[in-house]
Design a protein around this motif. Structure first.
Motif, PDB file in Angstrom:
ATOM      1  N   ALA A   1      43.450   4.171  -7.961  1.00 31.69           N
ATOM      2  CA  ALA A   1      42.358   4.312  -7.273  1.00 31.69           C
ATOM      3  C   ALA A   1      42.474   3.897  -5.929  1.00 31.69           C
ATOM      4  CB  ALA A   1      41.254   3.432  -8.053  1.00 31.69           C
ATOM      5  N   VAL A   2      41.901   4.508  -4.881  1.00 33.91           N
ATOM      6  CA  VAL A   2      41.891   4.251  -3.648  1.00 33.91           C
ATOM      7  C   VAL A   2      40.629   4.200  -3.070  1.00 33.91           C
ATOM      8  CG1 VAL A   2      44.140   5.333  -3.160  1.00 33.91           C
ATOM      9  CG2 VAL A   2      42.156   6.681  -2.833  1.00 33.91           C
ATOM     10  N   GLN A   3      40.092   3.557  -1.860  1.00 30.73           N
ATOM     11  CA  GLN A   3      38.872   3.414  -1.338  1.00 30.73           C
ATOM     12  C   GLN A   3      38.688   4.662  -0.393  1.00 30.73           C
ATOM     13  OE1 GLN A   3      38.728  -0.659   0.003  1.00 30.73           O
ATOM     14  NE2 GLN A   3      36.843  -0.938  -1.484  1.00 30.73           N
ATOM     15  N   VAL A   4      37.422   5.299  -0.597  1.00 30.34           N
ATOM     16  CA  VAL A   4      37.054   6.212   0.385  1.00 30.34           C
ATOM     17  C   VAL A   4      35.704   6.136   0.758  1.00 30.34           C
ATOM     18  CG1 VAL A   4      38.925   7.860  -0.734  1.00 30.34           C
ATOM     19  CG2 VAL A   4      36.497   7.963  -1.492  1.00 30.34           C
ATOM     20  N   ASP A   5      35.294   6.642   1.910  1.00 32.79           N
ATOM     21  CA  ASP A   5      33.966   6.731   2.442  1.00 32.79           C
ATOM     22  C   ASP A   5      33.073   7.636   1.661  1.00 32.79           C
ATOM     23  OD1 ASP A   5      31.386   7.226   3.955  1.00 32.79           O
ATOM     24  OD2 ASP A   5      32.317   6.121   5.665  1.00 32.79           O
TER      25      ASP A   5
ATOM     26  N   GLY B   1      28.812   6.112   4.996  1.00 36.95           N
ATOM     27  CA  GLY B   1      29.360   4.763   5.386  1.00 36.95           C
ATOM     28  C   GLY B   1      29.631   3.673   4.377  1.00 36.95           C
ATOM     29  N   ASN B   2      29.496   3.975   3.126  1.00 32.93           N
ATOM     30  CA  ASN B   2      29.986   3.120   2.103  1.00 32.93           C
ATOM     31  C   ASN B   2      31.556   3.270   1.452  1.00 32.93           C
ATOM     32  OD1 ASN B   2      27.444   1.832   1.991  1.00 32.93           O
ATOM     33  ND2 ASN B   2      26.633   3.629   1.108  1.00 32.93           N
ATOM     34  N   LEU B   3      32.342   2.423   1.379  1.00 28.28           N
ATOM     35  CA  LEU B   3      33.458   2.492   0.556  1.00 28.28           C
ATOM     36  C   LEU B   3      33.342   2.578  -0.789  1.00 28.28           C
ATOM     37  CD1 LEU B   3      35.730   0.300   2.864  1.00 28.28           C
ATOM     38  CD2 LEU B   3      35.564   2.608   2.935  1.00 28.28           C
TER      39      LEU B   3
END
Length: 467
Positions: free
Chosen positions: A394-398, A402-404
């Protein structure tokens, strides 16, 4: 010669002197000899008259008096006589040989009928042998011997003719037979009265079921020589008849004696059920069916799963109300008869269809960043139906606002034996999440967004440019 003397000298008071001889009182006349022993009566004359001077019991007639007095001074040396008599049971009778020899006179009677006549005053021993047929039952043989002058000797014997070509008379059937049955030892003890045949050789014992022919149960070659026998009937719970037969030395076999009945204990197990089948039904249960063995005394069936007794039923079907999905059941069925004997087992296995339960979350997951990627290691799931491991990252994306947010994707499938995996991701210093999911044979699994799913966070190594 074997002789039991019951002489007139038994007591002094019982005798009186008369002419140099001793005359017996009536006590001597009362002497009784037990058959087949001969009763011998000695007379002080050659005509068998008057009161015997001596009475004895002789097992055989075989005397050699020489020139003397056979009664030790109670008889004259010449002109005396002896009468032997015996009454006995000759069984079934048959051919006999009478053999006589004497010096001087001798006569032999059977039931008062003369069979041998050697009534002469001779200076040498005379002999004669004759063959006679004696009827069955009790008969009396009388031997009359007279010694006139000179030496005195006498012999006589009667013997059955045991030639198979001559003796065709069956012996009498055995009598007095009894039977006792020991159920614990499955042992039959038979006893009977001794046969009265003079040419008796032994016995044969026969056994049969009420509907079958007689079969010999004693030795095929040897005869039973005693008056008892132990037999072990087949332990089938059936009724057996026993019959005893006598055999003489000519090989003639008697008719059977009284039939004796014994019901043996049943220790014979029925055959195993056949055609055992097991299927799942529509209500999450298992149905077992089978075919009964050929035995007619089956009372019930015992149904097992492994070594656990599930139930005892009277019919040829059993339903286990609830079974566990994805589980193998090893069923066996045994037949039990009315005596409690248990058959061998019929066996069948049933593996129920898949379960709906996902394997437990993978435990002990660690993530180690390396220059060539991230090394994942975990404790293998111990559940036997695990077939795959699924590796997620899992990776963080917008999210566009504007939320990760975390977004997961599958990176690999691994076999059930795996316990580590190197994910060759770029070393860009990014913080990511890794997770491993176990999948079972029935494709049950938890998902990456399940609250019980365990993620492990790791920061990948950075490149020289990124520091």
């Amino acid at each position: 010669m074997t002789r039991i003397r019951l002489s007139a000298l038994a007591t002094t008071a019982a005798l009186v002197a008369s002419g140099g001889l001793l005359t017996a009182t009536p006590a001597v006349a009362a002497v009784t000899c037990v058959s087949p022993v001969w009763k011998a009566e000695y007379f002080a004359n050659s005509t068998f008259t008057g009161t015997p001077k001596l009475t004895s019991c002789d097992s055989v007639i075989a005397e050699n008096y020489g020139y003397g007095d056979p009664a030790g001074g109670r008889l004259p040396k010449d002109n005396f006589s002896v009468r032997w008599t015996v009454t006995r049971d000759f069984g079934s009778g048959g051919p006999f040989t009478l053999a006589a020899e004497a010096q001087d006179g001798l006569r032999v009677h059977v039931d008062g009928v003369r069979k041998i006549d050697l009534w002469r005053d001779v200076s040498t021993t005379q002999k004669k042998t004759v063959s006679v047929t004696i009827p069955s039952g009790r008969h009396t043989i009388s031997v009359y011997y007279a010694a006139w002058t000179g030496a005195a000797n006498v012999k006589f014997a009667y013997t059955p003719n045991t030639s198979a070509t001559v003796d065709k008379v069956r012996p009498l059937a055995p009598t007095g037979a009894t039977v006792a049955y020991d159920r614990t030892l499955n042992k039959v003890d038979l006893k009977w009265a001794a046969n009265k045949e003079m040419d008796h050789a032994g016995y044969r014992l026969y056994r049969r079921l009420p509907t079958t022919a007689w079969a010999k149960v004693s030795s095929a070659t040897a005869l039973i020589t005693g008056t008892s026998y132990v037999n072990y009937p087949p332990p089938t719970g059936q009724t057996y008849l026993y019959e005893l037969r006598a055999v003489d030395r000519a090989g003639n076999e008697s008719w059977g004696g009284t039939d004796l009945t014994v019901a043996s204990v049943d220790r014979t197990a029925p055959g195993a059920p056949t055609g055992l089948k097991a299927v799942e039904n529509d209500t999450s249960g298992a149905v077992l069916t089978w075919t009964a063995p050929t035995a007619t005394d089956v009372a019930a069936y015992r149904v097992y799963n492994g070594s656990t007794l599930l139930d005892t039923v009277s019919g040829t079907q059993y339903t286990q109300a609830a079974v566990t999905p994805g589980t193998t059941y090893n069923y066996t069925v045994k037949a039990v008869d009315r005596a409690g004997n248990v058959s061998a087992a019929a066996a069948v296995s049933l593996t129920t269809e898949g379960d709906l339960v996902a394997p437990a979350p993978v435990a002990g997951l660690t993530a180690t960043p390396r220059e060539d990627g991230v090394l994942l290691e975990w404790t293998p799931n111990a559940e036997p139906d695990v077939k795959l491991y699924e590796v997620y990252k899992a990776v963080q994306v917008d999210d566009g606002d504007g939320n990760l947010v975390w977004v997961a994707h599958r990176v690999e499938y691994l076999t059930a034996g795996a316990s580590s995996y190197l994910h060759g991701s770029a070393a860009d210093g990014e913080t990511v999440l890794y997770g491993v999911i176990a999948i079972d044979t029935w494709n049950n699994q938890i998902f990456w967004n399940d609250p019980e799913f365990d993620w492990v966070e790791v920061t990948e190594l950075g490149t020289p440019e990124t520091g």
